[in-house]
Design a protein around this motif. Structure first.
Motif, PDB file in Angstrom:
ATOM      1  N   THR A 104       0.829  -1.202   0.000  1.00  0.00           N
ATOM      2  CA  THR A 104       0.000   0.000   0.000  1.00  0.00           C
ATOM      3  C   THR A 104       0.862   1.249   0.000  1.00  0.00           C
ATOM      4  OG1 THR A 104      -0.106  -0.022   2.433  1.00  0.00           O
ATOM      5  CG2 THR A 104      -1.882  -1.152   1.233  1.00  0.00           C
ATOM      6  N   ASP A 105       0.257   2.380  -0.379  1.00  0.00           N
ATOM      7  CA  ASP A 105       0.983   3.648  -0.321  1.00  0.00           C
ATOM      8  C   ASP A 105       0.891   4.221   1.091  1.00  0.00           C
ATOM      9  OD1 ASP A 105      -1.527   4.844  -0.046  1.00  0.00           O
ATOM     10  OD2 ASP A 105      -1.577   5.626  -2.090  1.00  0.00           O
ATOM     11  N   ASP A 106       1.385   5.427   1.262  1.00  0.00           N
ATOM     12  CA  ASP A 106       1.439   6.034   2.601  1.00  0.00           C
ATOM     13  C   ASP A 106       0.062   6.280   3.208  1.00  0.00           C
ATOM     14  OD1 ASP A 106       4.178   6.053   2.429  1.00  0.00           O
ATOM     15  OD2 ASP A 106       4.316   8.138   1.746  1.00  0.00           O
ATOM     16  N   GLU A 107      -0.970   6.321   2.350  1.00  0.00           N
ATOM     17  CA  GLU A 107      -2.318   6.576   2.847  1.00  0.00           C
ATOM     18  C   GLU A 107      -3.168   5.312   2.899  1.00  0.00           C
ATOM     19  OE1 GLU A 107      -4.311  10.191   1.561  1.00  0.00           O
ATOM     20  OE2 GLU A 107      -2.491  10.760   0.493  1.00  0.00           O
ATOM     21  N   GLY A 108      -2.546   4.161   2.626  1.00  0.00           N
ATOM     22  CA  GLY A 108      -3.259   2.902   2.755  1.00  0.00           C
ATOM     23  C   GLY A 108      -3.932   2.390   1.495  1.00  0.00           C
TER      24      GLY A 108
END
Length: 202
Positions: A104-108
């Motif tokens: 996932t990216d930093d924001e989920g």
């Protein structure tokens, strides 16, 4: 500018001529008309190990290709038709992309959720529709978004030897489908870059 990566899943190593390479390059050229830069990778030229992890170790070269996938906005997935199915190389690429389900990216958000995928299928036998459907499902499952009319294919006459690369000119229907695919893919990729999918609640 947006970036595109074409993964050519031909069974033929370089420098052998590849129909998939030709049609995938035509897609990249069409995308360039919409300010999308691109490059093509012939997967069979790399030592891509079987498995469902991002790096299978012991000289696995998938991580080099994976970096290019993650750096791109549009994936052009090209495969020949063999015995009515996608190539074994294409299947292996899908299996390796399965590893991204847990990333996932930093924001989920799913790490591939902001990327667009389109498909290219060539062959001298039936199967292009079924292969395209399989690719749509698999690529969508790992996070890619498929644009409207996001697939182009060419089928040669059954049990004959003429390949796409041997045609004297590009069939008009293939050319118009490629143009539509590129226009829709570039449009969708720009939208997703400007307005990403919502992040899951924390």
């Amino acid at each position: 500018m947006l970036r595109a990566l074409a993964l050519n899943c031909t069974l033929k190593p370089s420098p052998d001529a590849s129909s998939g390479e030709l049609l995938a390059q035509q897609v990249l050229d069409a995308l360039a008309e919409h300010d999308v830069t691109g490059e093509q990778v012939r997967v069979v030229d790399f030592d891509v190990r079987p498995g469902v992890q991002a790096d299978m170790g012991n000289g696995d070269q998938w991580p080099r290709i994976r970096e290019k996938v993650l750096a791109s906005d549009i994936l052009v997935f090209a495969t020949p038709t063999w015995m009515g199915h996608l190539s074994s190389v294409a299947q292996r690429v899908l299996e390796r992309l399965d590893a991204e389900l847990s990333e996932t990216d930093d924001e989920g958000r799913a790490i591939l959720a902001g990327k667009v995928a389109v498909t290219v299928v060539v062959g001298n036998e039936d199967g292009a529709h079924a292969i395209t459907a399989d690719l749509y499902q698999a690529l969508g499952d790992v996070g890619f978004t498929i644009p409207s009319q996001g697939g182009v294919y060419w089928n040669g006459e059954a049990m004959q030897t003429t390949d796409y690369k041997d045609l004297p000119q590009t069939p008009e229907k293939v050319a118009s489908t490629t143009a539509t695919l590129a226009r829709n893919a570039a449009h969708l990729a720009k939208l997703l870059k400007e307005r990403p999918y919502p992040a899951p609640p924390q």
